[in-house]
Design an enzyme around this catalytic site. Structure first.
Site, PDB file in Angstrom:
ATOM      1  N   ASP A 181      28.427 -78.359  10.162  1.00 22.69           N
ATOM      2  CA  ASP A 181      28.044 -79.361  11.152  1.00 22.69           C
ATOM      3  C   ASP A 181      27.119 -80.415  10.558  1.00 22.69           C
ATOM      4  O   ASP A 181      27.100 -81.559  10.994  1.00 22.69           O
ATOM      5  CB  ASP A 181      27.395 -78.691  12.364  1.00 22.69           C
ATOM      6  N   HIS A 182      26.364 -80.019   9.538  1.00 23.82           N
ATOM      7  CA  HIS A 182      25.406 -80.913   8.882  1.00 23.82           C
ATOM      8  C   HIS A 182      24.770 -80.142   7.742  1.00 23.82           C
ATOM      9  O   HIS A 182      25.029 -78.938   7.562  1.00 23.82           O
ATOM     10  CB  HIS A 182      24.321 -81.377   9.870  1.00 23.82           C
ATOM     11  N   SER A 232      23.227 -79.592  15.822  1.00 19.04           N
ATOM     12  CA  SER A 232      24.399 -78.717  15.826  1.00 19.04           C
ATOM     13  C   SER A 232      25.244 -78.872  17.087  1.00 19.04           C
ATOM     14  O   SER A 232      26.472 -78.798  17.025  1.00 19.04           O
ATOM     15  CB  SER A 232      23.958 -77.249  15.691  1.00 19.04           C
ATOM     16  N   GLU A 283      31.292 -68.988  13.147  1.00 17.80           N
ATOM     17  CA  GLU A 283      30.094 -69.685  12.677  1.00 17.80           C
ATOM     18  C   GLU A 283      29.195 -68.774  11.858  1.00 17.80           C
ATOM     19  O   GLU A 283      28.842 -67.685  12.284  1.00 17.80           O
ATOM     20  CB  GLU A 283      29.284 -70.219  13.864  1.00 17.80           C
ATOM     21  N   ASP A 315      26.821 -73.447   9.497  1.00 12.24           N
ATOM     22  CA  ASP A 315      25.801 -74.299  10.113  1.00 12.24           C
ATOM     23  C   ASP A 315      24.718 -74.616   9.078  1.00 12.24           C
ATOM     24  O   ASP A 315      24.085 -73.716   8.532  1.00 12.24           O
ATOM     25  CB  ASP A 315      25.185 -73.575  11.314  1.00 12.24           C
ATOM     26  N   HIS A 328      24.426 -70.063  21.684  1.00 20.44           N
ATOM     27  CA  HIS A 328      23.796 -71.047  20.808  1.00 20.44           C
ATOM     28  C   HIS A 328      24.689 -72.282  20.688  1.00 20.44           C
ATOM     29  O   HIS A 328      25.859 -72.278  21.070  1.00 20.44           O
ATOM     30  CB  HIS A 328      23.511 -70.421  19.433  1.00 20.44           C
ATOM     31  N   ASP A 364      21.643 -72.415   8.482  1.00 21.78           N
ATOM     32  CA  ASP A 364      20.794 -73.474   9.032  1.00 21.78           C
ATOM     33  C   ASP A 364      19.351 -73.022   9.164  1.00 21.78           C
ATOM     34  O   ASP A 364      18.415 -73.755   8.799  1.00 21.78           O
ATOM     35  CB  ASP A 364      21.359 -73.881  10.388  1.00 21.78           C
ATOM     36  N   THR A 384      26.500 -74.114  18.536  1.00 20.42           N
ATOM     37  CA  THR A 384      27.840 -74.263  17.970  1.00 20.42           C
ATOM     38  C   THR A 384      28.921 -73.565  18.787  1.00 20.42           C
ATOM     39  O   THR A 384      29.893 -74.200  19.199  1.00 20.42           O
ATOM     40  CB  THR A 384      27.854 -73.793  16.505  1.00 20.42           C
ATOM     41  N   HIS A 430      16.009 -74.649   7.557  1.00 18.02           N
ATOM     42  CA  HIS A 430      14.858 -75.118   8.338  1.00 18.02           C
ATOM     43  C   HIS A 430      13.559 -74.533   7.797  1.00 18.02           C
ATOM     44  O   HIS A 430      12.521 -75.205   7.791  1.00 18.02           O
ATOM     45  CB  HIS A 430      15.011 -74.704   9.803  1.00 18.02           C
TER      46      HIS A 430
END
Length: 540
Positions: free
Chosen positions: A353-354, A105, A306, A52, A156, A311, A158, A315
């Site tokens: 996912d990104h 996500s 995951e 993620d 969560h 991620d 995902t 952030h």
């Protein structure tokens, strides 16, 4: 008499002939691909691993550390992700929602899970809001075993996208209910205990069954539910064995297993690397348990793993924690690689996912290099014009002892925020890169929140930490101090961050499996296309 045909007629004829040739070539190509697929081995198992927030630059950070850091724990060897990529096929994928540019996500995972375009923050629905069957659900329908593993929460975005169908990712209590009540997932290993216990939950004085395991784990459940539903009891009644720590997971025997190892998220990568969480299984531990259990089914399995906190580090613009999260995920990839390589009945897909944070190393005008005399150039000196970043930075990032979130929490203690002096002392205690008084004052400075929305979970504060540029893209206001720590240290780390949210950067797709099937993942795709390809493999 010679009749000259018009130029346009000759052109049309040539185009027609070229079109026939192209169609013939395309048909031959399709026939060859179909022949390859028909002749390829039967795929029993699909393992999808999602980092993620893991863009190409995050993969680059890991590989640079693994192969080039002077004191790398990999000792110069490639990362497991690189090994898998070198053994298999590498592609790229775009991941935008059905009608927007940038994905979250939930939407991204939904598109991977369903092969259908989805809307922002949806779980298991198409853009119109209709329920769409996921690859996990289809695998279950074929008699395969199914599993979800994550180091965040089971509820969560995902993991939820593979086993639930709801209008918004924030509905974690409802996600937990759907996961348990559907019985579609055989192995569920993650955090998120708080969504499975009723409000005001308290263990009995003499617990039995799964509650004895919960008491022995030393976890103190703090429910996020608003009702009296006990989903642990419901799971137990449906035949799930429950585990709440590493030893209980290791001792589990059932082919139906629910493991919840933290109230919310599991331990971050820094704490994992430093061995501070021995009672929790690692992401690699959970992955190995899932595979060994799921592979008992002769019909095969689908497993999604995951690495979710890559991620979160992005952030927070926290490069040291980001490296540790990548290592944590890479250890899980290594466990899968060791099990899957050489098999002709398994496809392993590692993707993201990104990308999060707009992360990257960059050269700068700070701390310019000194002149160097090279042996073969006695009359000249070697002096690059800019600071291109020392390899020792990689070791210093690994040496970070706490995440920025934990640093901030310790520095402020019971206060709303720390003093500049306490912040300096705490940051410099746990980071190899130091801040000074000016840095601390900038980190602690506040401003009016220009994006205030009353009642908004993220933007509902009237004041927030002062961001000097790209302020609209730092939407998690309580985490802005962490972003500002990252900004303060960035020039010393030769690192730039462009956002506190996600970017549209295409992500890597690394696939290991029979060549006739894995080669279809070469090239540039979308996540919707990837979802469709995985479902075709499932039916192959």
């Amino acid at each position: 008499m010679l009749v000259r045909k018009p130029i346009w007629a000759l052109s049309c004829a040539l185009i027609f002939i070229s079109s026939l040739s192209a169609c013939s070539l395309l048909k031959n190509s399709e026939n060859t691909a179909q022949s390859d697929t028909n002749n390829s081995p039967k795929i029993k198992n699909i393992i999808l691993m999602i980092g993620d927030g893991m863009g190409p630059q995050q993969v680059g950070l890991l590989e640079e550390y693994a192969t080039r850091a002077p004191n790398s724990i990999y000792r110069g060897d490639n990362s497991a992700i690189a090994k898998l990529a070198n053994l298999g096929v590498t592609g790229l994928s775009l991941h935008g929602p059905a009608d927007k540019l940038v994905v979250d996500s939930a939407c991204s995972a939904t598109q991977l899970a369903t092969g259908v375009a989805a809307g922002s923050e949806m779980i298991g629905l198409n853009r119109a809001g209709h329920k769409v069957p996921t690859i996990l659900e289809k695998a279950k329908g074929l008699g395969k075993s199914t599993g979800l593993v994550s180091d965040t929460r089971l509820t969560h975005a995902t993991p939820a996208a593979f086993a639930a169908h709801l209008i918004h990712r924030s509905m974690e209590n409802e996600i937990a209910e759907q996961m348990i009540q559907s019985g579609v997932v055989d192995i569920m290993l993650s955090g998120g205990l708080r969504h499975f216990v009723p409000k005001n939950y308290a263990l009995p004085e003499h617990p039995k069954g799964f509650e004895a395991n919960l008491k022995a784990s030393a976890l103190s459940p703090k429910s996020k539910r608003r009702d009296d539903k006990n989903l642990l009891a419901e799971a137990s009644s449906k035949g799930y064995e429950l585990a709440f720590n590493k030893s209980q997971l290791q001792q589990a025997q059932s082919t139906k297993l629910l493991g919840l190892f933290a109230n919310s998220a599991m331990a971050n990568g820094v704490d994992t690397s430093h061995g501070r969480v021995n009672v929790q299984p690692s992401l690699s531990d959970m992955t190995q348990t899932a595979i060994s259990t799921l592979s008992k089914n002769d019909k095969g399995f689908f497993l999604m793993v995951e690495g979710g906190q890559i991620d979160w580090a992005g952030h927070n613009n926290d490069a040291g924690t980001l490296l540790h999260e990548m290592i944590k995920f890479d250890n899980a990839v290594n466990a899968v690689l060791e099990w899957a390589k050489g098999r002709d009945d398994t496809i392993v897909i590692v993707t993201a996912d990104h990308e999060t944070g707009g992360f990257g190393f960059s050269y700068s005008g700070a701390d310019l290099p000194k002149a160097e005399q090279l042996n073969n150039h006695k009359n000249d000196v070697y002096k690059p014009k800019f600071n291109f970043g020392e390899l020792s930075i990689l070791d210093k990032l690994y040496a970070q002892k706490k995440s920025y979130g934990d640093i901030w929490y310790e520095a402020k203690g019971s206060a709303f925020k720390p003093t500049p002096e306490k912040l300096i002392k705490t940051v410099n205690k746990y980071s190899e890169f130091a801040i000074n008084l000016d840095d601390a004052k900038q980190i602690l400075a506040e401003q009016k929140n220009a994006f205030y929305q009353r009642g908004h979970k993220s933007l509902g504060l009237k004041t927030a930490s002062k961001i000097h540029d790209f302020a609209p893209f730092y939407v998690y206001l309580t985490e802005r101090p962490l972003n500002l720590i990252g900004r303060a240290l960035s020039s010393k780390q030769n690192i730039v961050w462009s956002t506190g949210t996600h970017t549209h950067t295409p992500v890597g797709v690394f696939v290991l499996g029979p060549e006739a099937l894995s080669k279809q993942f070469n090239g540039l795709h979308t996540h919707v296309e990837l979802g469709k390809k995985m479902q075709r493999l499932l039916m192959h």
